[in-house]
Design a protein around this motif. Structure first.
Motif, PDB file in Angstrom:
ATOM      1  N   PHE A   1      -8.732  -3.701  -3.092  1.00  0.00           N
ATOM      2  CA  PHE A   1      -8.151  -4.735  -2.249  1.00  0.00           C
ATOM      3  C   PHE A   1      -8.794  -4.710  -0.868  1.00  0.00           C
ATOM      4  CE2 PHE A   1      -4.751  -6.233  -4.859  1.00  0.00           C
ATOM      5  CZ  PHE A   1      -4.317  -5.159  -5.602  1.00  0.00           C
TER       6      PHE A   1
ATOM      7  N   GLN B   1      -1.201  -6.685   8.050  1.00  0.00           N
ATOM      8  CA  GLN B   1      -2.390  -6.724   7.196  1.00  0.00           C
ATOM      9  C   GLN B   1      -2.136  -7.679   6.033  1.00  0.00           C
ATOM     10  OE1 GLN B   1      -3.930  -2.802   6.181  1.00  0.00           O
ATOM     11  NE2 GLN B   1      -3.409  -2.033   8.217  1.00  0.00           N
TER      12      GLN B   1
ATOM     13  N   GLN C   1      -1.918  -9.706  -6.561  1.00  0.00           N
ATOM     14  CA  GLN C   1      -2.093  -9.862  -5.121  1.00  0.00           C
ATOM     15  C   GLN C   1      -0.937  -9.228  -4.382  1.00  0.00           C
ATOM     16  OE1 GLN C   1      -3.238 -13.711  -3.843  1.00  0.00           O
ATOM     17  NE2 GLN C   1      -3.544 -13.019  -1.737  1.00  0.00           N
ATOM     18  N   MET C   2      -1.235  -8.559  -3.292  1.00  0.00           N
ATOM     19  CA  MET C   2      -0.213  -7.908  -2.463  1.00  0.00           C
ATOM     20  C   MET C   2       0.287  -8.915  -1.436  1.00  0.00           C
ATOM     21  SD  MET C   2      -0.095  -4.626  -3.315  1.00  0.00           S
ATOM     22  CE  MET C   2       0.303  -3.654  -1.888  1.00  0.00           C
TER      23      MET C   2
ATOM     24  N   ARG D   1       9.011  -6.882   7.280  1.00  0.00           N
ATOM     25  CA  ARG D   1       8.423  -5.912   8.195  1.00  0.00           C
ATOM     26  C   ARG D   1       9.487  -5.438   9.179  1.00  0.00           C
ATOM     27  NH1 ARG D   1       6.516  -7.104  13.317  1.00  0.00           N
ATOM     28  NH2 ARG D   1       4.667  -5.983  14.052  1.00  0.00           N
TER      29      ARG D   1
ATOM     30  N   PHE E   1       6.962  -1.595   6.021  1.00  0.00           N
ATOM     31  CA  PHE E   1       6.740  -2.859   5.329  1.00  0.00           C
ATOM     32  C   PHE E   1       7.208  -2.753   3.878  1.00  0.00           C
ATOM     33  CE2 PHE E   1       3.784  -4.499   8.540  1.00  0.00           C
ATOM     34  CZ  PHE E   1       3.310  -3.331   9.121  1.00  0.00           C
TER      35      PHE E   1
ATOM     36  N   LEU F   1      -2.315   1.698   6.153  1.00  0.00           N
ATOM     37  CA  LEU F   1      -1.020   1.669   5.492  1.00  0.00           C
ATOM     38  C   LEU F   1      -0.943   2.814   4.489  1.00  0.00           C
ATOM     39  CD1 LEU F   1      -0.737  -2.165   4.814  1.00  0.00           C
ATOM     40  CD2 LEU F   1       0.637  -0.844   6.418  1.00  0.00           C
TER      41      LEU F   1
ATOM     42  N   TYR G   1      -8.704  -0.974   0.362  1.00  0.00           N
ATOM     43  CA  TYR G   1      -7.781  -0.094  -0.339  1.00  0.00           C
ATOM     44  C   TYR G   1      -8.153  -0.140  -1.821  1.00  0.00           C
ATOM     45  CZ  TYR G   1      -4.694  -0.373   3.768  1.00  0.00           C
ATOM     46  OH  TYR G   1      -4.160  -0.302   5.041  1.00  0.00           O
TER      47      TYR G   1
ATOM     48  N   LYS H   1      -0.447   4.337  -7.072  1.00  0.00           N
ATOM     49  CA  LYS H   1      -0.165   3.641  -5.827  1.00  0.00           C
ATOM     50  C   LYS H   1      -1.440   3.181  -5.140  1.00  0.00           C
ATOM     51  CE  LYS H   1       0.253   7.833  -3.025  1.00  0.00           C
ATOM     52  NZ  LYS H   1       1.177   8.566  -2.131  1.00  0.00           N
ATOM     53  N   VAL H   2      -1.263   2.296  -4.215  1.00  0.00           N
ATOM     54  CA  VAL H   2      -2.377   1.782  -3.431  1.00  0.00           C
ATOM     55  C   VAL H   2      -2.783   2.846  -2.409  1.00  0.00           C
ATOM     56  CG1 VAL H   2      -3.084  -0.041  -1.856  1.00  0.00           C
ATOM     57  CG2 VAL H   2      -1.511  -0.561  -3.731  1.00  0.00           C
TER      58      VAL H   2
ATOM     59  N   LEU I   1       3.111  -9.725   1.610  1.00  0.00           N
ATOM     60  CA  LEU I   1       4.080  -9.132   2.525  1.00  0.00           C
ATOM     61  C   LEU I   1       5.437  -9.803   2.345  1.00  0.00           C
ATOM     62  CD1 LEU I   1       4.640  -7.237   4.954  1.00  0.00           C
ATOM     63  CD2 LEU I   1       4.123  -9.203   6.417  1.00  0.00           C
TER      64      LEU I   1
ATOM     65  N   TYR J   1       5.889  -4.717   0.478  1.00  0.00           N
ATOM     66  CA  TYR J   1       4.941  -5.649  -0.124  1.00  0.00           C
ATOM     67  C   TYR J   1       5.356  -5.871  -1.577  1.00  0.00           C
ATOM     68  CZ  TYR J   1       1.399  -5.513   3.635  1.00  0.00           C
ATOM     69  OH  TYR J   1       0.717  -5.649   4.826  1.00  0.00           O
TER      70      TYR J   1
ATOM     71  N   GLN K   1       3.976  -7.139  -5.346  1.00  0.00           N
ATOM     72  CA  GLN K   1       2.771  -7.321  -6.150  1.00  0.00           C
ATOM     73  C   GLN K   1       3.173  -7.910  -7.499  1.00  0.00           C
ATOM     74  OE1 GLN K   1       0.608  -3.820  -7.625  1.00  0.00           O
ATOM     75  NE2 GLN K   1      -1.315  -4.757  -6.958  1.00  0.00           N
TER      76      GLN K   1
ATOM     77  N   PHE L   1       6.230  -2.416  -3.235  1.00  0.00           N
ATOM     78  CA  PHE L   1       5.724  -1.219  -2.560  1.00  0.00           C
ATOM     79  C   PHE L   1       6.269  -1.142  -1.143  1.00  0.00           C
ATOM     80  CE2 PHE L   1       2.681   0.393  -5.561  1.00  0.00           C
ATOM     81  CZ  PHE L   1       2.234  -0.716  -6.252  1.00  0.00           C
TER      82      PHE L   1
ATOM     83  N   PHE M   1       1.226   3.911   1.296  1.00  0.00           N
ATOM     84  CA  PHE M   1       2.118   3.263   0.342  1.00  0.00           C
ATOM     85  C   PHE M   1       2.903   4.288  -0.476  1.00  0.00           C
ATOM     86  CE2 PHE M   1       1.005  -1.240   0.379  1.00  0.00           C
ATOM     87  CZ  PHE M   1      -0.213  -1.242   1.034  1.00  0.00           C
ATOM     88  N   GLY M   2       4.082   3.858  -0.924  1.00  0.00           N
ATOM     89  CA  GLY M   2       4.810   4.604  -1.938  1.00  0.00           C
ATOM     90  C   GLY M   2       4.267   4.258  -3.317  1.00  0.00           C
TER      91      GLY M   2
ATOM     92  N   PHE N   1      -3.565  -9.222   2.519  1.00  0.00           N
ATOM     93  CA  PHE N   1      -4.398  -8.731   1.423  1.00  0.00           C
ATOM     94  C   PHE N   1      -4.998  -9.876   0.614  1.00  0.00           C
ATOM     95  CE2 PHE N   1      -3.697  -4.117   0.999  1.00  0.00           C
ATOM     96  CZ  PHE N   1      -2.767  -3.935   2.003  1.00  0.00           C
ATOM     97  N   GLY N   2      -6.181  -9.603   0.073  1.00  0.00           N
ATOM     98  CA  GLY N   2      -6.760 -10.488  -0.920  1.00  0.00           C
ATOM     99  C   GLY N   2      -6.181 -10.189  -2.291  1.00  0.00           C
ATOM    100  N   ALA N   3      -6.627 -10.965  -3.272  1.00  0.00           N
ATOM    101  CA  ALA N   3      -6.102 -10.830  -4.636  1.00  0.00           C
ATOM    102  C   ALA N   3      -6.725  -9.666  -5.386  1.00  0.00           C
ATOM    103  CB  ALA N   3      -6.318 -12.133  -5.401  1.00  0.00           C
TER     104      ALA N   3
END
Lengths: 117, 116
Positions: A91, A106, B44-45, B50, B35, B104, A35, A42-43, B47, B37, B39, B91, B106-107, A108-110
């Protein structure tokens, strides 16, 4: 706790150069994703990968992008000829499975911050 | 295509108080996942929580709970007893459960500030 690892944390490159962003997914995960997040936005989904093949890709993921799982642990995103608009946070994410249940989460990494000058 | 809307770009809450972050989505599917998330400044994202669309019961994780209204396509996040460490961008995200893929969506996010 297992985690997704991304390197480098920050990559600076010149426009037109190739970059490779690296990710080590969680070891028992089979589904991998990239991503990106442009600053303040946004992502956005780029690509999903399973069984050494791209499962799905977005319109953003054009011919300049490619993904690879070169060995049993790494998952890479290559941008062939970077543009200014490729500057973003990238990401990597992984999940154990698809479908229902907790295994589709899912993780995620940093992220890797890519700056194209 | 599915869309996710977060109409609150920024929210603020007093430490120890409760705050609710809004999320609406648009889909023609009947089965999917939602979900939240988090940040933090580290980017880092993480969770938070859910929800499976086929479950009527709202998900809870400690101080975090959701209000899932399937007919209204609404999925809000309630944070109780807010802590300074809750300050982050939040998010909302949607994931299909069918053949349309597992990406995914996202908003645009809600930035939450926690006042001491």
């Amino acid at each position: 706790e297992p985690e997704v690892t991304q390197t480098p944390s920050h990559q600076v490159t010149q426009m037109g150069q190739e970059v490779i962003l690296r990710c080590v997914p969680i070891s028992n995960h089979l589904y991998f994703y990239w991503y990106r997040q442009i600053l303040g936005q946004k992502v956005e989904f780029l690509v999903s990968f399973y069984n050494n093949e791209i499962s799905e890709k977005s319109e953003i993921f054009d011919d300049q992008f490619s993904v690879e799982r070169p060995d049993g642990s790494n998952f890479t995103l290559k941008i062939r000829s970077t543009k200014l608009e490729d500057s973003a946070m990238y990401f990597c994410a992984s999940s154990e499975a698809r479908g229902g249940g907790l295994k589709n989460i899912q993780y995620f990494g940093a992220g890797t911050r890519l700056s194209v000058l | 295509a599915q869309t996710v809307t977060q109409s609150q770009p920024e929210m603020s809450v007093q430490e120890a108080e409760t705050v609710t972050l809004s999320c609406t989505y648009d889909t023609s599917e009947s089965d999917y996942y939602l979900f939240w998330y988090k940040q933090p400044p580290s980017r880092q994202m993480i969770l938070v929580i859910r929800q499976e669309a086929y479950k009527q019961q709202n998900a809870t994780e400690n101080r975090f709970s959701v209000n899932f209204q399937k007919a209204a396509k609404s999925f809000s996040l309630k944070i109780s007893d807010s802590q300074l460490g809750d300050a982050a961008m939040y998010f909302c995200a949607y994931r299909s459960s069918g053949s349309s893929g597992d990406k995914l969506t996202f908003g645009t996010g809600t930035r939450l500030a926690v006042r001491p």
